[in-house]
Design an enzyme around this catalytic site. Structure first.
Site, PDB file in Angstrom:
ATOM      1  N   ASP A  49       0.836  -1.201   0.000  1.00 49.02           N
ATOM      2  CA  ASP A  49       0.000   0.000   0.000  1.00 49.02           C
ATOM      3  C   ASP A  49       0.873   1.254   0.000  1.00 49.02           C
ATOM      4  OD1 ASP A  49       0.882  -0.180   2.599  1.00 49.02           O
ATOM      5  OD2 ASP A  49      -1.072   0.177   3.525  1.00 49.02           O
ATOM      6  N   SER A  50       2.194   1.069   0.041  1.00 52.04           N
ATOM      7  CA  SER A  50       3.126   2.185  -0.189  1.00 52.04           C
ATOM      8  C   SER A  50       2.872   2.796  -1.566  1.00 52.04           C
ATOM      9  CB  SER A  50       4.577   1.707  -0.070  1.00 52.04           C
ATOM     10  OG  SER A  50       4.814   0.613  -0.933  1.00 52.04           O
ATOM     11  N   ASP A  88      -1.150  -6.133  -0.211  1.00 50.74           N
ATOM     12  CA  ASP A  88      -1.438  -5.492   1.080  1.00 50.74           C
ATOM     13  C   ASP A  88      -2.927  -5.231   1.245  1.00 50.74           C
ATOM     14  OD1 ASP A  88       0.607  -5.053   2.857  1.00 50.74           O
ATOM     15  OD2 ASP A  88       1.256  -3.170   1.948  1.00 50.74           O
ATOM     16  N   LYS A 118      -1.213  -9.385   2.909  1.00 53.29           N
ATOM     17  CA  LYS A 118      -0.436  -8.946   4.085  1.00 53.29           C
ATOM     18  C   LYS A 118      -1.300  -7.969   4.873  1.00 53.29           C
ATOM     19  CE  LYS A 118       3.246  -5.981   3.818  1.00 53.29           C
ATOM     20  NZ  LYS A 118       2.734  -4.818   4.585  1.00 53.29           N
ATOM     21  N   GLU A 120      -1.217  -5.449   8.621  1.00 55.25           N
ATOM     22  CA  GLU A 120      -0.383  -4.885   9.674  1.00 55.25           C
ATOM     23  C   GLU A 120      -0.991  -5.157  11.049  1.00 55.25           C
ATOM     24  OE1 GLU A 120       0.390  -0.712   8.998  1.00 55.25           O
ATOM     25  OE2 GLU A 120       1.128  -1.069   6.956  1.00 55.25           O
ATOM     26  N   GLU A 187       9.413  -4.211  10.237  1.00 55.92           N
ATOM     27  CA  GLU A 187       9.796  -2.907   9.676  1.00 55.92           C
ATOM     28  C   GLU A 187      10.284  -1.962  10.772  1.00 55.92           C
ATOM     29  OE1 GLU A 187       6.996  -0.997   7.015  1.00 55.92           O
ATOM     30  OE2 GLU A 187       8.201   0.837   6.970  1.00 55.92           O
TER      31      GLU A 187
HETATM   32  O1  KIV Z   1       3.570  -1.129   1.555  1.00 54.45           O
HETATM   33  C1  KIV Z   1       4.737  -1.549   1.515  1.00 54.45           C
HETATM   34  O2  KIV Z   1       5.501  -1.279   0.573  1.00 54.45           O
HETATM   35  C2  KIV Z   1       5.193  -2.360   2.631  1.00 54.45           C
HETATM   36  C3  KIV Z   1       6.650  -2.622   2.720  1.00 54.45           C
HETATM   37  C4  KIV Z   1       7.292  -1.399   3.257  1.00 54.45           C
HETATM   38  C5  KIV Z   1       6.968  -3.815   3.518  1.00 54.45           C
HETATM   39  O3  KIV Z   1       4.425  -2.752   3.443  1.00 54.45           O
END
Ligand code: KIV
Length: 276
Positions: A49-50, A88, A118, A120, A187
């Site tokens: 989600d970056s 994510d 994924k 968090e 992280e």
């Molecule tokens: O969103 C992302 O790119 C991430 C990485 C920083 C692990 O979660």
């Protein structure tokens, strides 16, 4: 297992089995073309989600939606063939409870074809992780600096510097691994804590700003390529794409203004008519 030469797509189970073995290599990708390059060298590709910050210029990942993740997840699946693709779950798509998480995770897997999601969070997400895994959703955990919690953390802060903080992180990682996560991203965690977690849980750890003690590493592709204008301390720039792009764009602009592009090689001419 090496990154190159595998014939089928790598699965979450394959990644889980890499604990303590050959280092797991991962990068983010959001597009088909970058996914196609990364695919040859990485064990998994994270559609992170970056993308909200990297592709859309947002200040945090909070405004990213499930539809955005699904759109880019599909692109990455189309561009890749062998790496496991992990998508994510964005902020607000899973935290209400296991049912909401399952509904949205199922959408991600159905609509993208990705092999895992994924999410968090630490101990408070363990029930949700277990609910998903028992219903066929492979889950990668993410503890430590969790960017979706930027507002409660008071900024993007390195985690585990105090003794209390260290204990919480270890409990978080243990809870998520115990709930069945096949791997956990660590992280922004100080080295001794990342080392202690890696040595004490069954799931492989994948570090980003969490030292070489982890079972593998991940970076945001645009950061390591040197495309992002700024990157955190833990990023090594393996390329200088920003400069290369700038040079190319500046040459293009110069040639267009000088009238030297398009040149003869880039111009269509009518077919020559042959003898009758
Ligand atoms: O969103 C992302 O790119 C991430 C990485 C920083 C692990 O979660």
């Amino acid at each position: 297992m090496t990154a190159q030469g595998a014939e089928r797509r790598i699965t979450a189970v394959d990644i889980a089995q890499r604990k303590g073995g050959e280092k797991i290599v991962a990068l983010t990708a959001y597009h088909a073309h970058t996914a196609g390059i990364v695919d040859r060298y990485c064990d998994f590709i994270l559609v992170g989600d970056s993308l909200g910050m990297v592709m859309h210029g947002l200040e945090t990942t909070l405004p990213v939606t499930l539809d955005m993740m699904i759109l880019q997840g599909r692109a990455v699946m189309r561009g890749s063939q062998r790496a496991l693709v992990v998508v994510d779950m964005p902020f607000g798509s899973y935290e209400e409870g296991p049912e909401q998480a399952f509904r949205n995770a199922a959408r991600v897997l159905k609509e993208t074809g990705a092999g895992a999601i994924k999410l968090e969070g630490g101990a408070h997400m363990a029930e949700t992780v277990s609910f998903l895994v028992r219903r066929g959703v492979p889950v990668m955990g993410h503890v430590g600096l969790t960017p979706q919690a930027v507002n409660t953390m008071g900024g993007f802060r390195v985690q585990g510097r105090s003794e209390g903080g260290q204990r919480i992180l270890e409990d978080d990682a243990r809870a998520v691994a115990g709930a069945g996560a096949f791997a956990i991203v660590l992280e922004g965690i100080v080295e001794p804590v990342a080392r202690a977690i890696t040595g004490s849980i069954v799931a492989p750890t994948v570090g980003i700003g969490a030292s070489p003690a982890c079972d593998g590493q991940i970076l945001v592709l645009e950061d390591m390529l040197g495309l992002s204008a700024w990157a955190p301390k833990f990023v090594k720039r393996f390329g200088s794409l920003r400069e290369h792009i700038e040079e190319a764009v500046s040459s293009y602009a110069g040639e267009v203004r000088a009238g030297t592009f398009p040149g003869p090689d880039h111009v269509y001419q009518p077919r020559k008519s042959g003898p009758r």
